[in-house]
Enzyme design. Structure first.
Site, PDB file in Angstrom:
ATOM      1  N   TYR A 129      42.387 101.293  34.288  1.00  0.00           N
ATOM      2  CA  TYR A 129      42.085 102.342  33.319  1.00  0.00           C
ATOM      3  C   TYR A 129      41.263 103.457  33.974  1.00  0.00           C
ATOM      4  O   TYR A 129      41.582 104.646  33.823  1.00  0.00           O
ATOM      5  CB  TYR A 129      41.328 101.754  32.131  1.00  0.00           C
ATOM      6  CG  TYR A 129      41.158 102.731  30.989  1.00  0.00           C
ATOM      7  CD1 TYR A 129      42.228 103.047  30.163  1.00  0.00           C
ATOM      8  CD2 TYR A 129      39.929 103.343  30.744  1.00  0.00           C
ATOM      9  CE1 TYR A 129      42.083 103.948  29.114  1.00  0.00           C
ATOM     10  CE2 TYR A 129      39.779 104.252  29.698  1.00  0.00           C
ATOM     11  CZ  TYR A 129      40.855 104.553  28.890  1.00  0.00           C
ATOM     12  OH  TYR A 129      40.716 105.450  27.868  1.00  0.00           O
TER      13      TYR A 129
ATOM     14  N   THR B  22      38.714 104.220  17.311  1.00  0.00           N
ATOM     15  CA  THR B  22      40.160 104.063  17.180  1.00  0.00           C
ATOM     16  C   THR B  22      40.518 102.643  17.621  1.00  0.00           C
ATOM     17  O   THR B  22      39.670 101.882  18.063  1.00  0.00           O
ATOM     18  CB  THR B  22      40.912 105.080  18.061  1.00  0.00           C
ATOM     19  OG1 THR B  22      40.643 104.783  19.440  1.00  0.00           O
ATOM     20  CG2 THR B  22      40.473 106.498  17.751  1.00  0.00           C
TER      21      THR B  22
ATOM     22  N   SER C 181      38.483 110.500  29.409  1.00  0.00           N
ATOM     23  CA  SER C 181      37.714 109.358  28.916  1.00  0.00           C
ATOM     24  C   SER C 181      36.354 109.409  29.568  1.00  0.00           C
ATOM     25  O   SER C 181      36.179 110.006  30.634  1.00  0.00           O
ATOM     26  CB  SER C 181      38.404 108.037  29.283  1.00  0.00           C
ATOM     27  OG  SER C 181      37.555 106.923  29.060  1.00  0.00           O
TER      28      SER C 181
ATOM     29  N   SER D   6      49.210 107.572  15.853  1.00  0.00           N
ATOM     30  CA  SER D   6      48.010 106.840  15.415  1.00  0.00           C
ATOM     31  C   SER D   6      46.800 107.351  16.180  1.00  0.00           C
ATOM     32  O   SER D   6      46.914 108.211  17.063  1.00  0.00           O
ATOM     33  CB  SER D   6      48.186 105.332  15.660  1.00  0.00           C
ATOM     34  OG  SER D   6      48.360 105.073  17.043  1.00  0.00           O
TER      35      SER D   6
ATOM     36  N   LYS E 180      42.317 107.402  34.568  1.00  0.00           N
ATOM     37  CA  LYS E 180      41.553 108.487  33.948  1.00  0.00           C
ATOM     38  C   LYS E 180      40.912 109.407  34.982  1.00  0.00           C
ATOM     39  O   LYS E 180      40.803 110.624  34.761  1.00  0.00           O
ATOM     40  CB  LYS E 180      40.516 107.910  32.997  1.00  0.00           C
ATOM     41  CG  LYS E 180      41.143 107.262  31.757  1.00  0.00           C
ATOM     42  CD  LYS E 180      42.036 108.241  31.001  1.00  0.00           C
ATOM     43  CE  LYS E 180      42.601 107.667  29.715  1.00  0.00           C
ATOM     44  NZ  LYS E 180      43.406 108.664  28.985  1.00  0.00           N
TER      45      LYS E 180
END
Length: 284
Positions: free
Chosen positions: A158, A193, A145, A21, A162
């Site tokens: 997160y 997304t 990111s 996905s 990253k």
């Protein structure tokens, strides 16, 4: 240093993680249009099957894998090599998000995200290096990111993961200097997304509050996945070391270099609602 030649992906294999996905699926579609063979990896068997049914090219394979399982990943590398004699590129898209302040997050929650985002990138890269070395020219693309450039409040695990992927990518690029493998990092921002809407949040957060924060973050996204995929694939075939995707990524890149200790001041207000995981939701 001699200029690295552009890759021709036709008939050669690209391995894509997180392919079921989001960006992984869009990158697969773009590469198939360019004639590449694909090894598609994800833990989502149903999503992989749906993508495989959509693709019209030949020679593609799908592999259901949990990238946090090192032993399974290294075994899978051998399976991929047997099915694909010419593994030319690796693009790591697998990852997740995690909402929550430090007081709301548990150590297990933060470790889980590091396992997915960092170690799931490191192990598949290490496992496929022998196959990539056998090619006359090869490239590794890691999706980092915008939060690998600047670390916001409310996204500690997160941002940690990253920044770590960024460090891994840069160190690996330097380590492979002089070889036929090049390494690039992609810094996307605002791609539409479902990562933030389908990501995890700390168990200590009210689900309604988490959904509000995720929706506020998603509302800031404006880059179409297909457009981002085209840029990522082009950066891969051109073997670029560093690529920004989205206007915000370019702005934050400049901002974090101009004022590395004060970049949060101009970022705080636009992200206010997206990082608020404490204010109760008022009933309508």
């Amino acid at each position: 240093m001699a200029k690295k030649r552009r890759l021709d992906v036709r008939g050669r294999t690209t391995v894509i993680t997180g392919a079921a996905s989001g960006m992984g699926a869009e990158i697969a579609r773009e590469l198939e249009r360019r004639g590449a063979r694909l090894a598609l990896l994800d833990r989502n068997a149903e999503g992989l099957a749906a993508l495989a049914a959509e693709l019209t090219g030949t020679g593609h394979t799908t592999h259901v894998i949990d990238l946090t399982d090192d032993e399974a990943v290294f075994a899978l590398a051998g399976e991929i090599e047997r099915a694909h004699p010419h593994v030319q590129t690796l693009i790591t898209c697998a990852g997740s998000s995690m909402l929550g302040d430090i007081d709301q997050l548990t150590m297990d929650e933060m470790r889980w995200l590091m396992d997915v985002n960092l170690w799931g990138t490191v192990n598949i890269t290490k496992a496929l290096l022998p196959a990539l070395h056998r090619e006359p020219a090869a490239h590794i693309t890691h999706l980092v990111s915008i939060y690998g450039l600047a670390a916001p409040a409310g996204r500690i695990p997160y941002a940690m993961s990253k920044f770590a992927v960024r460090g891994f990518s840069e160190s690996l690029r330097h380590e492979l200097e002089g070889s036929d493998i090049t390494v690039g990092a992609i810094y996307p921002a605002g791609v539409k997304t479902g990562i933030i809407l389908h990501g995890r949040y700390a168990a200590g957060i009210d689900p309604a509050v988490a959904q509000r924060a995720a929706a506020a973050q998603a509302a800031m996204y404006h880059t179409e996945p297909a457009d981002a995929a085209a840029r990522i694939v082009e950066a891969t075939v051109r073997r670029k070391a560093r690529t920004m995707v989205g206007r915000e990524a370019r702005l934050v890149d400049v901002l974090s270099r101009i004022t590395p200790t004060n970049y949060w001041a101009p970022m705080r207000r636009p992200l206010r609602d997206a990082i608020d995981t404490t204010t109760p939701v008022t009933p309508a």
